[in-house]
Design a protein around this motif. Structure first.
Motif, PDB file in Angstrom:
ATOM      1  N   GLU A 164      45.177  40.891  53.020  1.00 31.64           N
ATOM      2  CA  GLU A 164      44.735  40.484  51.594  1.00 31.64           C
ATOM      3  C   GLU A 164      43.643  39.431  51.900  1.00 31.64           C
ATOM      4  OE1 GLU A 164      46.310  38.830  47.153  1.00 31.64           O
ATOM      5  OE2 GLU A 164      47.277  38.522  49.031  1.00 31.64           O
ATOM      6  N   ASP A 211      40.303  36.761  49.961  1.00 29.99           N
ATOM      7  CA  ASP A 211      39.698  36.239  48.532  1.00 29.99           C
ATOM      8  C   ASP A 211      38.490  36.959  48.625  1.00 29.99           C
ATOM      9  OD1 ASP A 211      42.044  35.191  47.843  1.00 29.99           O
ATOM     10  OD2 ASP A 211      41.592  33.278  48.800  1.00 29.99           O
ATOM     11  N   VAL A 212      37.950  37.928  47.879  1.00 30.76           N
ATOM     12  CA  VAL A 212      36.920  38.919  48.087  1.00 30.76           C
ATOM     13  C   VAL A 212      35.718  38.130  47.145  1.00 30.76           C
ATOM     14  CG1 VAL A 212      37.165  40.231  46.133  1.00 30.76           C
ATOM     15  CG2 VAL A 212      35.809  40.958  48.273  1.00 30.76           C
ATOM     16  N   TRP A 244      37.905  33.343  54.099  1.00 28.45           N
ATOM     17  CA  TRP A 244      38.339  34.041  52.843  1.00 28.45           C
ATOM     18  C   TRP A 244      39.880  34.127  52.868  1.00 28.45           C
ATOM     19  CZ3 TRP A 244      34.024  35.106  55.553  1.00 28.45           C
ATOM     20  CH2 TRP A 244      32.812  35.279  54.834  1.00 28.45           C
ATOM     21  N   TYR A 296      42.204  43.149  47.955  1.00 31.92           N
ATOM     22  CA  TYR A 296      41.976  41.846  47.017  1.00 31.92           C
ATOM     23  C   TYR A 296      42.610  42.135  45.831  1.00 31.92           C
ATOM     24  CZ  TYR A 296      37.757  44.042  44.961  1.00 31.92           C
ATOM     25  OH  TYR A 296      37.037  44.717  44.233  1.00 31.92           O
TER      26      TYR A 296
END
Length: 655
Positions: free
Chosen positions: A560, A562-563, A591, A640
């Motif tokens: 996962e 944080d896009v 990220w 994400y």
């Protein structure tokens, strides 16, 4: 449960008896007609015979002294090794145990050797060398040897390239990206070193007889591995190998094998007076589903624990009456949930057969249990005697035929519950039919298998050529012909680049990703943690993620992030490239990447997942295809969260 029920009776399966006998010490085995034909035939043979008809005896029907049996799974290797061993025990004296068994059959001595990763676990290649040397010594003394294995061991032994799978995989991958001349010296050192030190084991596979059993069970990358091995045997310059291939059904995979053989005699088991499967009473359940195609059959399978619960009293009575019960599904979560329903319903002596049986705490000896719940390990693996009642689901017609064929072996009738989607009910127009008619009906009922894109794109053929190029290349290097080796590499390079370019022109970029995966690993084994994540909710522990057996789920492992737009641009530079997993995570540190399990719309953090140095291939494609890969390949999602929804950015395919 809401649904419509009906009954279908399928007649017994018979084969013609022969007149000859096979003698193993004090044991005399009456042959079937098709077995006599195999025994008399001198060239290559293609055998079509129903499940349970005695195809395994092919290994004992060759005139020459030594044979190799190749099987599509380790479970089937183990089962056939034990099955033939038990046959020998009935007429011969056993002198040893374990992966190497020696039988003294009066005037003849037989040596049986099992070679799989499981049989060598904890002992390594030195142990294998010792076993191989022992077999060769016994052969020199006049013993006959039979080796049971899966395709990768003969391939790497025959090519001289099995000592280090990673180095060999790297060489295969470089055939697409490096100039050929740079590789010759690298491979030469590896080849000579391996050939000098590993000659004992290679000699075992230079056998005059080769038997491929259950060929219809191969698919995808495993199919092309088997075809590559078959191609090598047909081109061995210094030994004439007689090859036998068997299958219970005609499949496209079977047709491909026959093309490679070119010259062969087809032997088909004829009907006769000997019952190899008794009459089968099929209780058909037609269940409403709003899903189409394969998804409808998957939905029906998910209802198996409930169906078992509704029939628990009958199952308990069957067990108490001495029946042997089998329940065969696909998903491990459904295997375990069904196992729990049976135990909670008071059914005694239940075991499950899956790759996670030990961790689930439901394992045991299926041959000794009264009730067996399992998946593919039963379909193409363990041969359990006397199964006469049960429940079977499947997603393809040949899978159904194989599973139903596990019941009612010999002159014994069986009774099965078969759940189907309601939409196929109108195809059942008769209440009685012969086995062959049931097979043809099943072909109409089940959705056609998706096209093997691996084959259609040309990548399957490319892998096949890669293996053969490697075999031919190492042969020339061993004979110190550097010029010829360079020429072979140049041809391989041209071929691989042309096919990969054709794939990219079609816009199927995902094929290039999996091509790298397949070129890098002959075996392509599944990752246990990925399998766990697909079936159960995972929980962190000091030792790493463990499954919560009380929470069966449909999930997948993911990274996962944080896009943002910058990340999307960065990912474009990774797309279609191989990189180590640790390095990929480090490069994405800005990220905040996190290992998680995705379950529907929920994220399950897995902080205790350890680092991995495995190389991965970064793949971006349409979401539907990516989700398909997560369900069938050894892959991790890249995700994400947006507005409470889990979005799929791409997939990391292990290479």
């Amino acid at each position: 449960m809401r649904g419509v029920s009906d009954t279908l009776v399928v007649g017994p399966t018979t084969v013609a008896e022969g007149d000859e006998e096979l003698v193993l010490g004090k044991l005399r085995i009456k042959l079937r007609k098709f077995q006599e034909e195999v025994k008399r035939t001198k060239g290559n043979v293609v055998i079509k015979a129903p499940t349970g008809s005695g195809k395994t005896l092919t290994l004992l029907l060759f005139d020459a002294e030594n044979a190799v049996g190749v099987y599509p799974s380790r479970a089937l290797v183990n089962d056939q090794f034990e099955s033939l061993s038990s046959l020998f025990r009935r007429g011969c004296e056993e002198e040893s145990k374990g992966s190497l068994k020696i039988f003294d059959c009066d005037k003849e001595k037989y040596v049986l050797l099992k070679i799989t990763s499981e049989s060598l676990e904890g002992r390594g290649w030195k142990a294998l060398e010792g076993l191989c040397e022992k077999v060769l010594e016994l052969r020199d003394e006049g013993a006959k040897s039979i080796v049971f294995t899966v395709p990768e061991y003969p391939y790497f032994l025959l090519s001289g390239e099995y000592d280090n799978f990673y180095r060999v995989g790297t060489i295969l991958k470089r055939l697409s990206v490096e100039e050929p001349e740079k590789l010759v010296d690298k491979i030469r050192h590896l080849s000579r070193e391996v050939v000098v030190r590993k000659g004992f084991c290679a000699q075992l596979f230079f056998a005059p007889n080769l038997f491929f059993d259950e060929f219809h069970a191969y698919s995808g990358k495993s199919l092309y591995g088997a075809l590559a091995l078959l191609s090598i045997y047909t081109s061995l310059p210094f030994i004439e190998t007689r090859i036998a291939i068997s299958s219970a059904t005609h499949t496209p995979e079977f047709a491909l094998a026959k093309k490679i053989l070119e010259e062969f005699i087809t032997i088909e088991a004829q009907k006769g007076g000997l019952e190899v499967r008794g009459k089968t009473i099929m209780r058909l359940m037609f269940i409403r589903s709003r899903w189409p195609g394969v998804a409808a059959f998957s939905y029906v399978e998910d209802l198996v624990p409930l169906i078992v619960k509704e029939n628990i009293h009958e199952i308990r009575e069957r067990v108490e009456g001495g029946d042997k019960v089998g329940i065969i599904v696909d998903k491990i979560a459904n295997v375990y949930e069904t196992y729990r329903v049976l135990k909670e319903g008071g059914v005694k002596d239940v075991v499950c057969v899956t790759s996670l049986s030990e961790e689930l705490g439901c394992g045991g000896d299926p041959r000794e249990a009264s009730v067996i719940v399992g998946n593919e390990a039963i379909s193409y693996g363990i041969d359990i005697k006397d199964l006469n009642y049960g429940l079977v689901t499947a997603k393809t017609w040949h899978q159904l035929v194989q599973r139903v064929g596990r019941f009612g072996r010999g002159p014994h009738s069986s009774e099965l519950i078969l759940p189907y989607p309601l939409k196929v009910k109108d195809l059942f127009k008769k209440s009685y039919m012969e086995w062959e008619d049931f097979v043809e009906l099943s072909k109409k009922i089940y959705p056609k298998r998706p096209l093997d894109w691996y084959a259609e794109s040309g990548l399957g053929g490319l892998k096949l050529r890669k293996v053969l190029d490697m075999y031919e290349l190492t042969t020339y290097i061993m004979y110190r012909d550097k010029f010829k080796a360079s020429q072979i590499l140049k041809k391989a390079l041209t071929r691989s680049r042309r096919i990969l370019n054709e794939v990219k022109e079609k816009g199927e970029l995902h094929l290039g990703a999996l091509a790298t995966f397949y070129f890098s690993s002959f075996r392509g084994a599944s990752d246990e943690l990925i399998i766990k994540a697909r079936n159960f909710e995972l929980e962190d522990s000091p030792e790493g993620p463990k499954i919560n057996v009380n929470k069966p789920v449909r999930g997948y492992l993911a990274l996962e992030v944080d896009v943002d737009e910058e990340l999307k641009e960065v990912l474009k530079t990774f797309e279609g490239k191989v990189i180590q997993f640790n390095a990929f995570v480090e490069l994405l540190s800005k990220w905040t990447p996190r290992i998680v399990q995705v379950i529907g719309k929920n994220i399950n953090p897995l902080s205790k997942v350890g680092p991995s140095k495995d190389p991965i291939y970064v793949l971006r494609s349409n979401e539907g295809y990516l989700r398909y890969l997560l369900s069938v390949e050894s892959a991790v999602g890249l995700v994400y969260t947006r507005g409470g929804e889990v979005k799929l950015l791409g997939v990391l395919v292990r290479v």
